[in-house]
Design an enzyme around this catalytic site. Structure first.
Site, PDB file in Angstrom:
ATOM      1  CD  GLU A   1      -7.364   4.101   9.857  1.00  0.00           C
ATOM      2  OE1 GLU A   1      -7.637   3.146   9.099  1.00  0.00           O
ATOM      3  OE2 GLU A   1      -6.339   4.139  10.550  1.00  0.00           O
TER       4      GLU A   1
ATOM      5  CD  GLU B   1      -3.443  -2.802   4.789  1.00  0.00           C
ATOM      6  OE1 GLU B   1      -3.843  -1.744   5.328  1.00  0.00           O
ATOM      7  OE2 GLU B   1      -4.031  -3.878   4.877  1.00  0.00           O
ATOM      8  CG  LEU B   2       1.314   1.558   7.652  1.00  0.00           C
ATOM      9  CD1 LEU B   2       2.319   2.690   7.813  1.00  0.00           C
ATOM     10  CD2 LEU B   2       1.493   0.523   8.747  1.00  0.00           C
TER      11      LEU B   2
ATOM     12  CB  CYS C   1      -6.963  -0.881   6.964  1.00  0.00           C
ATOM     13  SG  CYS C   1      -6.284  -1.353   8.554  1.00  0.00           S
TER      14      CYS C   1
ATOM     15  CG  ASN D   1      -8.689  -5.013  11.299  1.00  0.00           C
ATOM     16  OD1 ASN D   1      -7.586  -5.555  11.392  1.00  0.00           O
ATOM     17  ND2 ASN D   1      -8.985  -4.201  10.309  1.00  0.00           N
TER      18      ASN D   1
ATOM     19  CB  ALA E   1      -3.722  -7.746  17.870  1.00  0.00           C
ATOM     20  N   PRO E   2      -2.554  -8.585  20.883  1.00  0.00           N
ATOM     21  CG  PRO E   2      -1.444  -7.334  22.513  1.00  0.00           C
ATOM     22  CD  PRO E   2      -1.909  -7.275  21.089  1.00  0.00           C
TER      23      PRO E   2
END
Length: 464
Positions: free
Chosen positions: A367, A236-237, A270, A139, A164-165
């Site tokens: 979320e 960091e989720l 996030c 992101n 990330a792919p």
């Protein structure tokens, strides 16, 4: 590692605006992963002993590279994950400023610190840990990476990126930035592997620690694997950040902040406002002004300068978001605005506002990662606090109030890693960020982010 490969499929980067394939990236074999880890370990053997002035020089070189290639970097992010181009440029420039801040303040952060021992014959030194594996999301394809990588490298570690792919083009551009500096070859390395490859890297003795930004599921899985081999993690989720507006708040300013806090980056943030907890006496006025402001946002081609809302990064994420919205409506929420996929080319979702949301509903509990806001009504400040803390997440919170004492009291009682009072949420190298509860642990940025990946070594001299 005995397997010759981890996965037979390639990684495909697809433009979420048009659906076209941008590039195909072959996944690495076990032998290629082995070579990458060894190169990073070799770089660490040199970099860990590199004098601070040379490390600072590399950060200055990196900042210069980022500024020179700002448009190229921003365009890649827009093509790969749909970030509106003006926001993409801002992300890139923020990374250059990050490098400059650490170049200026890093030497003091890493200088030996005296202890409270009276004769000053003991001190703390900050030594690097080694090769750090970082598993990063799409992101903010540059900021999420560099806010950790820069501080880790400053401390003398080396950095292995599993990105990330969908943003491998951005990952490779970042590597080219570092390659143009005097960082030893392998100091910043990109690997392209699947979950088995990540597991193999975690177990590898050359990896000293792991940093993860991503989902609760991914963070938990990686932390469990790292814990099994006694390696530190910083996570960091996710977040379901509350945005509290009390009756005495500056409503126009709060609404403007709410729009930015929820719809920046098409809501794919996030640490961002997600649950809008509004005191009852101003709830109707807030909803009306908020809805009008959201309706005015420009949706369109993310390469157009005036676009504020672009496509969501992946089609599966749009489907998941729509399922959450429809489920929340079935549970009794009132649809104020949007609530649907936008027909036509591109992975667009209409900016959405759900009202009359209660703690039992999906949009409150989970979320929501996209352009959707959930409005909850609170009886008073105490009820607002209870609603805010009624979450398994604890990343950040925002409080709008004209009563400074009340705002400070709420900040003290909010169960989050950050609180923003009468202002927009932000991440800044001068202050630490991170969460509690299922939003993770550990901190990034500021001196705390640097020290997370240091061996804090106590040295005693002439102790008798």
């Amino acid at each position: 590692m005995t397997r010759t490969s981890f996965m037979t499929d390639n990684v495909i980067s697809r433009n979420p605006t048009t659906g076209e394939i941008l590039a195909t990236y072959p996944l690495e074999s076990a032998a290629e992963l082995e070579a990458a880890l060894q190169q990073s370990a070799d770089a660490y053997a040199e970099w860990r002993y590199t004098a601070m002035p040379q490390r600072v020089k590399v950060l200055r070189q990196l900042a210069k590279q980022i500024r020179q290639r700002q448009d190229e970097l921003a365009t890649m992010a827009t093509l790969e994950m749909g970030k509106p181009i003006a926001q993409a440029r801002a992300e890139v420039l923020k990374c250059a400023n990050l490098c400059d801040w650490y170049a200026e303040h890093g030497p003091a952060i890493l200088a030996d610190k005296p202890t409270l021992v009276e004769n000053q014959q003991a001190w703390q030194s900050f030594r690097p840990l080694g090769v750090i594996l970082a598993v990063m999301p799409w992101n903010f394809p540059y900021w999420q990476v560099l806010r950790g990588a820069v501080s880790m490298l400053l401390a003398g570690n080396t950095y292995v990126l599993k990105h990330a792919p969908s943003v491998m083009g951005s990952a490779n551009l970042m590597k080219s930035l570092f390659d143009a500096t005097e960082l030893p070859k392998g100091g910043f390395t990109v690997i392209n592997v699947d979950n088995d490859g990540v597991s193999a890297a975690i177990k590898d003795p050359r990896i000293a620690a792991v940093a993860v930004t991503g989902s609760v599921r991914a963070g938990g899985a990686i932390a469990a694997q790292a814990g099994a081999v006694l390696k530190k993690t910083v996570l960091e989720l996710g977040g379901a950040d509350p945005f509290i507006v009390l009756a005495d708040a500056d409503l126009d300013a709060a609404v403007a902040s709410a729009v930015t806090g929820r719809y920046q980056n098409t809501g794919q943030v996030c640490m961002a406002a997600k649950r809008f907890i509004i005191e009852e006496s101003v709830a109707e006025a807030f909803e009306a002004r908020f809805s009008a402001a959201v309706q005015a946002l420009k949706i369109g081609d993310p390469l157009a300068e005036e676009t504020y809302i672009g496509p969501m990064a992946r089609y599966d994420l749009r489907d998941e978001l729509d399922n959450q919205v429809q489920q929340t409506i079935k549970e009794g929420a009132r649809l104020v605005l949007g609530g649907h996929k936008i027909d036509g080319p591109g992975n667009y979702y209409a900016p959405t506002i759900l009202a009359d949301v209660t703690p039992a509903m999906t949009a409150f509990q989970q979320e929501i990662f996209g352009p959707v806001a959930a409005i909850n009504v609170a009886r008073d400040a105490q009820h607002a606090l209870e609603l805010a803390n009624d979450s398994e997440f604890g990343l950040s919170a925002t409080v709008w109030s004209g009563n400074e004492a009340m705002a400070n009291e709420l900040a003290e009682k909010l169960e989050t890693g950050a609180v923003f009072i009468n202002g927009n949420g932000a991440s800044d190298p001068r202050v630490a960020i991170g969460g509690v509860k299922k939003s993770g642990y550990g901190r990034e940025l500021s001196s705390f982010g640097v020290h997370e990946f240091c061996n804090i070594q106590t040295v005693w001299k002439n102790r008798r």
